[in-house]
Design a protein around this motif. Structure first.
Motif, PDB file in Angstrom:
ATOM      1  N   ASP A  74     -14.048  -7.198  25.564  1.00 44.09           N
ATOM      2  CA  ASP A  74     -13.974  -8.522  26.195  1.00 44.09           C
ATOM      3  C   ASP A  74     -12.549  -8.854  26.624  1.00 44.09           C
ATOM      4  N   LEU A  75     -11.568  -8.481  25.814  1.00 41.35           N
ATOM      5  CA  LEU A  75     -10.174  -8.733  26.165  1.00 41.35           C
ATOM      6  C   LEU A  75      -9.796  -7.967  27.428  1.00 41.35           C
ATOM      7  N   LEU A  76     -10.158  -6.695  27.499  1.00 40.27           N
ATOM      8  CA  LEU A  76      -9.825  -5.907  28.686  1.00 40.27           C
ATOM      9  C   LEU A  76     -10.507  -6.456  29.933  1.00 40.27           C
ATOM     10  N   THR A  77     -11.762  -6.854  29.805  1.00 38.43           N
ATOM     11  CA  THR A  77     -12.481  -7.440  30.938  1.00 38.43           C
ATOM     12  C   THR A  77     -11.787  -8.712  31.412  1.00 38.43           C
ATOM     13  N   PHE A  78     -11.411  -9.573  30.474  1.00 37.06           N
ATOM     14  CA  PHE A  78     -10.732 -10.829  30.799  1.00 37.06           C
ATOM     15  C   PHE A  78      -9.396 -10.556  31.488  1.00 37.06           C
ATOM     16  N   LEU A  79      -8.612  -9.623  30.956  1.00 39.92           N
ATOM     17  CA  LEU A  79      -7.314  -9.305  31.538  1.00 39.92           C
ATOM     18  C   LEU A  79      -7.459  -8.709  32.939  1.00 39.92           C
ATOM     19  N   GLU A  80      -8.463  -7.873  33.127  1.00 41.45           N
ATOM     20  CA  GLU A  80      -8.693  -7.288  34.451  1.00 41.45           C
ATOM     21  C   GLU A  80      -9.075  -8.365  35.461  1.00 41.45           C
ATOM     22  N   GLU A  81      -9.887  -9.323  35.031  1.00 43.00           N
ATOM     23  CA  GLU A  81     -10.275 -10.418  35.927  1.00 43.00           C
ATOM     24  C   GLU A  81      -9.058 -11.251  36.325  1.00 43.00           C
ATOM     25  N   LEU A  82      -8.206 -11.578  35.360  1.00 43.76           N
ATOM     26  CA  LEU A  82      -7.004 -12.341  35.669  1.00 43.76           C
ATOM     27  C   LEU A  82      -6.066 -11.551  36.572  1.00 43.76           C
ATOM     28  N   THR A  83      -6.013 -10.249  36.377  1.00 43.68           N
ATOM     29  CA  THR A  83      -5.175  -9.399  37.213  1.00 43.68           C
ATOM     30  C   THR A  83      -5.699  -9.383  38.647  1.00 43.68           C
ATOM     31  N   GLU A  84      -7.002  -9.230  38.808  1.00 38.92           N
ATOM     32  CA  GLU A  84      -7.603  -9.221  40.147  1.00 38.92           C
ATOM     33  C   GLU A  84      -7.361 -10.531  40.888  1.00 38.92           C
ATOM     34  N   ARG A  85      -7.267 -11.629  40.155  1.00 39.80           N
ATOM     35  CA  ARG A  85      -7.038 -12.944  40.763  1.00 39.80           C
ATOM     36  C   ARG A  85      -5.545 -13.233  40.966  1.00 39.80           C
ATOM     37  N   GLY A  86      -4.687 -12.299  40.597  1.00 35.53           N
ATOM     38  CA  GLY A  86      -3.254 -12.480  40.776  1.00 35.53           C
ATOM     39  C   GLY A  86      -2.604 -13.378  39.733  1.00 35.53           C
TER      40      GLY A  86
END
Length: 95
Positions: A74-86
């Motif tokens: 869940d942490l990796l998914t959350f971090l990837e989403e925030l990364t994709e959104r800049g």
């Protein structure tokens, strides 16, 4: 993004506030507002303190009574989403 030797950093143009136990993030460049739930807010606060990802996972496991595998995924998914959104960028980790 989450390769060994890197760490997430909050993008410098992100404006945020804590409102009623939820973090509200504003990306002026993208014109987006994002409201984090309590789990996302807990992660956000630890990112602000530059905690290591394993420490964040341990906090999630203890606080939200989830397995270590679930906290990790869940942490990796959350971090990837925030990364994709800049909202996050990635730097080399401190030694």
């Amino acid at each position: 993004m989450t390769a060994a030797g890197t760490r997430p950093r909050i993008a410098p143009d992100i404006v945020w506030r804590l409102l009623e136990n939820n973090a509200v993030l504003v990306s002026p460049r993208e014109g987006e507002v994002r409201v984090l739930n309590p789990v996302g807010t807990a992660i956000w606060q630890r990112l602000l303190q530059e905690e290591a990802l394993p420490a964040i996972e341990a906090y999630l496991t203890a606080t939200f009574e989830v397995t270590q595998d679930r906290a990790h995924d869940d942490l990796l998914t959350f971090l990837e989403e925030l990364t994709e959104r800049g909202i996050l960028t990635w730097d080399e980790a401190k030694p």
